[in-house]
Structures are given as C-alpha cells and as structure tokens.
Write a protein that holds these residues in place. Structure first.
Motif, mmCIF file in Angstrom:
data_model
loop_
_atom_site.group_PDB
_atom_site.id
_atom_site.type_symbol
_atom_site.label_atom_id
_atom_site.label_comp_id
_atom_site.label_asym_id
_atom_site.label_seq_id
_atom_site.Cartn_x
_atom_site.Cartn_y
_atom_site.Cartn_z
ATOM 1 N N THR A 119 0.833 -1.207 0.000
ATOM 2 C CA THR A 119 0.000 0.000 0.000
ATOM 3 C C THR A 119 0.864 1.251 0.000
ATOM 4 O OG1 THR A 119 -1.813 -1.102 1.170
ATOM 5 C CG2 THR A 119 -1.750 1.288 1.300
ATOM 6 N N ASN A 120 1.948 1.210 0.771
ATOM 7 C CA ASN A 120 2.844 2.356 0.853
ATOM 8 C C ASN A 120 3.512 2.661 -0.488
ATOM 9 O OD1 ASN A 120 2.321 2.815 3.552
ATOM 10 N ND2 ASN A 120 4.084 1.647 4.286
ATOM 11 N N ILE A 121 3.934 1.602 -1.181
ATOM 12 C CA ILE A 121 4.564 1.785 -2.496
ATOM 13 C C ILE A 121 3.582 2.448 -3.454
ATOM 14 C CG2 ILE A 121 5.567 0.624 -4.492
ATOM 15 C CD1 ILE A 121 6.478 -1.613 -2.509
ATOM 16 N N ASP A 122 2.346 1.922 -3.503
ATOM 17 C CA ASP A 122 1.334 2.466 -4.400
ATOM 18 C C ASP A 122 1.006 3.916 -4.032
ATOM 19 O OD1 ASP A 122 1.220 0.013 -5.678
ATOM 20 O OD2 ASP A 122 -0.488 -0.695 -4.504
ATOM 21 N N TYR A 123 0.904 4.178 -2.746
ATOM 22 C CA TYR A 123 0.570 5.520 -2.275
ATOM 23 C C TYR A 123 1.623 6.548 -2.707
ATOM 24 C CZ TYR A 123 0.440 9.402 1.052
ATOM 25 O OH TYR A 123 0.453 10.650 1.622
ATOM 26 N N LEU A 124 2.883 6.207 -2.539
ATOM 27 C CA LEU A 124 3.950 7.146 -2.899
ATOM 28 C C LEU A 124 3.990 7.401 -4.407
ATOM 29 C CD1 LEU A 124 6.826 5.930 -0.530
ATOM 30 C CD2 LEU A 124 5.426 7.995 -0.308
ATOM 31 N N ILE A 125 3.744 6.363 -5.185
ATOM 32 C CA ILE A 125 3.690 6.542 -6.640
ATOM 33 C C ILE A 125 2.533 7.467 -7.003
ATOM 34 C CG2 ILE A 125 3.236 5.377 -8.835
ATOM 35 C CD1 ILE A 125 4.786 2.959 -7.709
ATOM 36 N N ASP A 126 1.368 7.268 -6.369
ATOM 37 C CA ASP A 126 0.214 8.119 -6.620
ATOM 38 C C ASP A 126 0.475 9.567 -6.209
ATOM 39 O OD1 ASP A 126 -1.229 6.015 -7.622
ATOM 40 O OD2 ASP A 126 -2.327 5.618 -5.770
ATOM 41 N N GLU A 127 1.315 9.749 -5.214
ATOM 42 C CA GLU A 127 1.641 11.090 -4.730
ATOM 43 C C GLU A 127 2.631 11.815 -5.640
ATOM 44 O OE1 GLU A 127 0.530 12.984 -1.908
ATOM 45 O OE2 GLU A 127 -1.071 11.529 -2.273
ATOM 46 N N GLY A 128 3.113 11.127 -6.653
ATOM 47 C CA GLY A 128 3.963 11.774 -7.648
ATOM 48 C C GLY A 128 5.413 11.954 -7.227
ATOM 49 N N VAL A 129 5.932 11.036 -6.431
ATOM 50 C CA VAL A 129 7.341 11.153 -6.046
ATOM 51 C C VAL A 129 8.228 10.875 -7.261
ATOM 52 C CG1 VAL A 129 6.857 10.477 -3.659
ATOM 53 C CG2 VAL A 129 7.556 8.728 -5.310
ATOM 54 N N ASP A 130 9.416 11.446 -7.238
ATOM 55 C CA ASP A 130 10.371 11.232 -8.328
ATOM 56 C C ASP A 130 11.222 9.991 -8.111
ATOM 57 O OD1 ASP A 130 10.087 13.805 -9.952
ATOM 58 O OD2 ASP A 130 10.390 14.580 -7.920
ATOM 59 N N CYS A 131 11.321 9.559 -6.850
ATOM 60 C CA CYS A 131 12.125 8.373 -6.522
ATOM 61 C C CYS A 131 11.656 7.799 -5.200
ATOM 62 C CB CYS A 131 13.603 8.764 -6.425
ATOM 63 S SG CYS A 131 14.725 7.387 -6.044
ATOM 64 N N ILE A 132 11.547 6.493 -5.132
ATOM 65 C CA ILE A 132 11.249 5.810 -3.868
ATOM 66 C C ILE A 132 12.547 5.248 -3.304
ATOM 67 C CG2 ILE A 132 10.196 3.747 -2.854
ATOM 68 C CD1 ILE A 132 7.730 4.238 -4.500
ATOM 69 N N VAL A 133 12.791 5.536 -2.033
ATOM 70 C CA VAL A 133 13.931 4.969 -1.305
ATOM 71 C C VAL A 133 13.337 4.024 -0.270
ATOM 72 C CG1 VAL A 133 15.867 5.452 0.224
ATOM 73 C CG2 VAL A 133 15.358 7.006 -1.671
ATOM 74 N N ILE A 134 13.651 2.736 -0.367
ATOM 75 C CA ILE A 134 13.009 1.749 0.490
ATOM 76 C C ILE A 134 14.011 0.927 1.283
ATOM 77 C CG2 ILE A 134 12.840 0.134 -1.474
ATOM 78 C CD1 ILE A 134 10.306 -1.029 -0.101
ATOM 79 N N LEU A 135 13.731 0.798 2.566
ATOM 80 C CA LEU A 135 14.425 -0.149 3.424
ATOM 81 C C LEU A 135 13.369 -1.191 3.795
ATOM 82 C CD1 LEU A 135 16.548 0.722 6.642
ATOM 83 C CD2 LEU A 135 15.609 -1.503 6.060
ATOM 84 N N SER A 136 13.459 -2.351 3.187
ATOM 85 C CA SER A 136 12.494 -3.425 3.447
ATOM 86 C C SER A 136 13.169 -4.532 4.238
ATOM 87 C CB SER A 136 11.944 -3.988 2.131
ATOM 88 O OG SER A 136 11.017 -5.027 2.376
ATOM 89 N N TRP A 137 12.412 -5.206 5.088
ATOM 90 C CA TRP A 137 12.998 -6.291 5.871
ATOM 91 C C TRP A 137 13.093 -7.592 5.082
ATOM 92 C CZ3 TRP A 137 8.024 -4.783 5.936
ATOM 93 C CH2 TRP A 137 7.048 -5.756 5.805
ATOM 94 N N ASN A 138 12.547 -7.611 3.847
ATOM 95 C CA ASN A 138 12.635 -8.842 3.064
ATOM 96 C C ASN A 138 12.847 -8.537 1.590
ATOM 97 O OD1 ASN A 138 9.937 -8.752 1.640
ATOM 98 N ND2 ASN A 138 9.248 -8.662 3.761
ATOM 99 N N GLU A 139 13.332 -9.528 0.894
ATOM 100 C CA GLU A 139 13.672 -9.374 -0.526
ATOM 101 C C GLU A 139 12.444 -9.084 -1.376
ATOM 102 O OE1 GLU A 139 15.931 -12.048 -3.972
ATOM 103 O OE2 GLU A 139 16.339 -12.394 -1.843
ATOM 104 N N ALA A 140 11.308 -9.694 -1.024
ATOM 105 C CA ALA A 140 10.095 -9.509 -1.822
ATOM 106 C C ALA A 140 9.667 -8.046 -1.863
ATOM 107 C CB ALA A 140 8.965 -10.368 -1.253
ATOM 108 N N GLY A 141 9.832 -7.340 -0.752
ATOM 109 C CA GLY A 141 9.458 -5.936 -0.704
ATOM 110 C C GLY A 141 10.326 -5.096 -1.630
#
Length: 381
Positions: A119-141
């Motif tokens: 949900t967070n990934i989709d939300y940030l894309i919808d918000e029009g960010v230029d880049c997502i920086v993610i620290l995920s606890w697993n590879e799938a994320g």
C-alpha cells in the motif's frame, strides 16, 4: 589472524555497475488505504526573512545558498519497515539528506506488514514522487518496489538488501548497503584471536530478514573455514530484547557448552547482558554484537560488551537519498552499487569517530565522509 586491539580498516567501496535492461511505462493506482505520512521541505524555511537578510546570508555563505536549491521540486518517497531504533535513525539520515539537497521528503512506515508495504509503495507513486527509497525487511518488498517504480517511470533505491536485486531482472537506480557478507569472517577472526578454541552461540534477528540471512551464512562459512571453533546453536530474537534474553537464558540452562555469545544488534545485547547478570553467570560469557550505536558504546565503556562491528544507519539513509537524487536528476546508468563504511571496534576504540560513525545526524562528520568517499554528492554541501 587479526589482533583484537586493532581496528579493522574502514571499508569504503566505489560504485560499480551491473548490466541490466531498462524500460518504463505509466501506471495508476488507487489511494483507498492512504497511510500516515511525514513531509519535509526546507525550501520554505530557507526563504523566510527579508530580502536584505537573504542577501546578507548569501554573501556570508555562498556555497550553502548555492546547494540549497540544487534539487528544488524533487520529491523523495521514503519507506521504513518498522519502529526499531536502526530504522528510525536511517529515516532521520534520509530526511537530513533531503534538507541538504532542497528536496521534498514524504515518509511512510510499513510496520513489518507486507500488505501495508505494498500500500505504501502504491501511495507514494500516486503522490507523484520522483524516486522511492526503500528499506524493506525482506527481498520480496525490494523487488516489488523496483517493479512498480519501473512501471511508473520513477527512480528506486533499495538499501540494507545485501545486493538482493542482483538476482532479479529489473533495473533500479541504486543499491546502497554495508558489506554484510564480510562480517562473519570479522567475528571469527576476533574470536580466534581473543578466545581460541571456545565455542559460541549466535542470537540472530528474524528468519526472513535478508541481512540476518546474509550475516548467518557468512558466520557459518567463516567458522567452517577456521575449524578452530564451532557454532553451538543459532536462535532468533526477532529484534525483541526480551525474547533475545529469554533465548540466551534457555541456552544457559540447557547445559550446552559455549562461552561466547554473538548478538545481531546492541539493544538485544544489552538485554542479554542484563539477563546474564541477573542469573549470576555474566563472568562466564563473552558478548560481541553489531551496530556501533550509543547503546553499544556505553556497554563497552561498562566493560560488558567486548567487540562490535560499527555501521551507521543514519549515514546509510542519507547516502541512499543522495544516490536517488543524483541518479535520477543526472540520468546515471542504472543498478549502481554503493557501499557504506563499516569498522571493527574494541573498547579502546569506542571514542574514535573514524571507527564509530554517529548514528544520529552529525553534520560535520557526515559531510566529511561524504565528500571523501562519495564525491558525486559533495554538490549538496
């Protein structure tokens, strides 16, 4: 064999490129489950005051004024995996980097929930960010973020993923990490030099964590290669100090033969040391850990933590943001790998700022490290 009283060299690596194929397309998502977010933008604050004051400031600090607008209008979407101290400091570093670059900062937290992370990934894309920086606890994320960012045509930086994206055919802007693969060998070298022939147990974090999997595999490999000790058992404290202490108490009461206890982080190490003291057996065991945090530094000064590997999540978060801004704005080749420094620390080195890089924002120290080791980002200072 390394002397336990000497700091291992700080490991600073250059960026290297991986050959993958890039493509992008647009994508729209709904915002039915909008997560709580924190926004930060230093541009408004920088514009406060009269034009005369602004002129005076520009005359006194021309370099700072010049860098402040380098990324004005650029929007970073940041995803944190949970509330742990490590994650909080990484986010603080990321926010600081956005402030230095003049970029907007939009942050969300997944609370170790895979559905919330999506949900967070989709939300940030919808918000029009230029880049997502993610620290995920697993590879799938990490993979999901990379794929969705590619479809949306925006940048993506993953960090603390142990190079997991190299195994997937999807381009990202950059991967930022510590050399987790080397840590097992560093621990074994220390044990060989300090407590030769004594067996150990290791209290890891979570089973599904890429970092935990990497450190554990590295430790097992180095132990087998050494042949001078054995790992008596590995337990999972799930980054919960109470659970980690309970696991050690169970191991102590089991009658298992070991004298060294390794711990994945220093918050858990602190709880384990307290539990050993409560059981009146602290003098029978030697504890090493990973982090280089304020907690670890104090444990070393108290004489209860004998060795740690220092790595600053705050600095790593800052570098991840700079990598995202630089990579997208300058259209750099995708899939850069950027290594952050780590260092071995014994009690005599605990006050050495070159060995123990601050977890919290340290403007002077961080700026010096970034200028020296990540020269492409010096423009932000």
């Amino acid at each position: 064999m390394k002397n336990s009283k000497k700091i291992l060299a700080v490991m600073l690596a250059a960026a290297m490129l991986f050959s993958l194929t890039a493509c992008s397309s647009g994508k729209e998502e709904t915002k039915d489950s909008k997560p709580a977010a924190e926004e930060g933008n230093t541009q408004e604050a920088a514009q406060e005051g009269t034009s005369e004051e602004a002129t005076d400031e520009a005359a006194q600090e021309p370099e700072a004024q010049e860098s402040a607008g380098k990324s004005e209008g650029f929007k970073i979407g940041y995803i944190s995996p949970g509330p742990d101290t490590w994650y909080l400091r990484a986010e603080e570093g990321a926010k600081w980097a956005c402030e230095k670059a003049g970029a907007e900062f939009l942050s969300v937290n997944s609370n170790r929930d895979s559905e919330q992370e999506q949900t967070n990934i989709d939300y940030l894309i919808d918000e029009g960010v230029d880049c997502i920086v993610i620290l995920s606890w697993n590879e799938a994320g990490c993979v999901s973020a990379a794929e969705k960012c590619k479809e949306a045509g925006i940048g993506c930086v993953v960090f603390d993923a142990c190079g997991a994206m190299k195994n997937h055919d999807v381009d990202i802007t950059a991967s930022v990490d510590f050399d987790w693969q080397s840590m097992g060998g560093i621990y074994v070298d220390w044990m060989e030099a300090t407590y030769p022939g004594e067996d150990y147990v290791f209290i890891n974090g979570t089973v599904d964590s890429v970092v935990c999997q990497t450190v554990e595999a590295s430790l097992k490999e180095a132990t087998e290669k050494s042949g001078k000790m054995k790992c008596a058992d590995i337990r999972y404290g799930e980054y919960d100090p109470e659970k980690a202490a309970n696991e050690v108490e169970d191991l102590v009461n089991s009658g298992l033969d070991f004298s060294v206890i390794g711990v994945i982080n220093e918050d858990c190490a602190a709880a384990i040391i307290t539990r050993l003291e409560d059981l009146n057996v602290a003098d029978k065991y030697h504890v090493f850990a990973q982090n280089g945090s304020e907690v670890g530094a104090q444990l070393m000064k108290d004489g209860s933590l004998e060795f740690t590997i220092a790595s600053s999540p705050g600095l790593e978060g800052a570098v991840a943001v700079f990598a995202g801004i630089d990579g997208v704005q300058n259209a750099k080749e995708p899939n850069q790998f950027i290594a952050c420094p780590i260092a071995s620390v014994t009690p005599d080195q605990v006050d050495n700022p070159e060995a123990v890089i601050s977890w919290s924002v340290d403007e002077e120290a961080w700026a010096a490290i970034i200028r020296e080791s990540f020269s492409d980002y010096a423009i932000f200072f």
